[in-house]
Design an enzyme around this catalytic site. Structure first.
Site, PDB file in Angstrom:
ATOM      1  CG  HIS A  68      -5.230  -2.808   0.398  1.00 57.02           C
ATOM      2  ND1 HIS A  68      -5.107  -3.913   1.216  1.00 57.02           N
ATOM      3  CD2 HIS A  68      -4.190  -2.012   0.696  1.00 57.02           C
ATOM      4  CE1 HIS A  68      -4.018  -3.773   1.969  1.00 57.02           C
ATOM      5  NE2 HIS A  68      -3.449  -2.608   1.667  1.00 57.02           N
ATOM      6  CB  VAL A  69      -5.790   2.325   2.333  1.00 58.77           C
ATOM      7  CG1 VAL A  69      -5.167   3.708   2.328  1.00 58.77           C
ATOM      8  CG2 VAL A  69      -7.041   2.304   3.174  1.00 58.77           C
ATOM      9  CG  HIS A  70      -4.308   2.559  -3.640  1.00 55.00           C
ATOM     10  ND1 HIS A  70      -5.517   1.926  -3.461  1.00 55.00           N
ATOM     11  CD2 HIS A  70      -4.399   3.226  -4.805  1.00 55.00           C
ATOM     12  CE1 HIS A  70      -6.304   2.185  -4.480  1.00 55.00           C
ATOM     13  NE2 HIS A  70      -5.640   2.989  -5.324  1.00 55.00           N
ATOM     14  CB  ILE A  71      -1.354   7.375  -0.287  1.00 56.36           C
ATOM     15  CG1 ILE A  71      -2.148   7.025   0.980  1.00 56.36           C
ATOM     16  CG2 ILE A  71      -1.162   8.892  -0.425  1.00 56.36           C
ATOM     17  CD1 ILE A  71      -1.372   7.207   2.268  1.00 56.36           C
ATOM     18  CB  VAL A 116       2.409   5.252   0.039  1.00 47.89           C
ATOM     19  CG1 VAL A 116       2.560   4.855   1.492  1.00 47.89           C
ATOM     20  CG2 VAL A 116       3.679   5.932  -0.468  1.00 47.89           C
TER      21      VAL A 116
END
Length: 106
Positions: free
Chosen positions: A74-77, A18
């Site tokens: 880059h943020v990713h979950i 996400v």
């Protein structure tokens, strides 16, 4: 505010990311509404993963900083479906990022 995609190097069937649309390196720099959008998408994705892959459990995690293993800034979950028997002893779950502290007794 966010989108999802299968992880190119997934560790299990259905491993999904996400990703907020705004470029931010750290999860802690997301605005509250971005966090909410990501959490809502995680819930939606879980329903889809349940239907398609029928996992027995999940790990959800974010790497923040080089020391935590972040390699894409880059943020990713991660939503990682888990399956009975995919590891010998799953006790400790995400604690396995520091293997010597993963297993514990109650």
């Amino acid at each position: 505010m966010a989108y999802s995609a299968l992880d190119t190097y997934g560790v299990s069937p259905g491993h999904t990311l996400v990703i907020p649309r705004r470029h931010v390196a750290s999860f802690f720099d997301l605005a509250p509404e971005e966090v909410s959008a990501c959490m809502a998408l995680i819930t939606e994705e879980r329903k889809l993963l349940d239907e398609k892959f029928k996992p027995d459990g999940y790990n959800i995690g974010v790497n923040v900083g080089t020391a935590a293993g972040q390699s894409i800034y880059h943020v990713h979950i991660h939503i990682i479906p888990r399956y009975e028997g995919d590891v010998e002893n799953p006790q400790g779950g995400v604690r396995h990022v520091i293997p010597k502290n993963a297993h514990y007794t109650r």
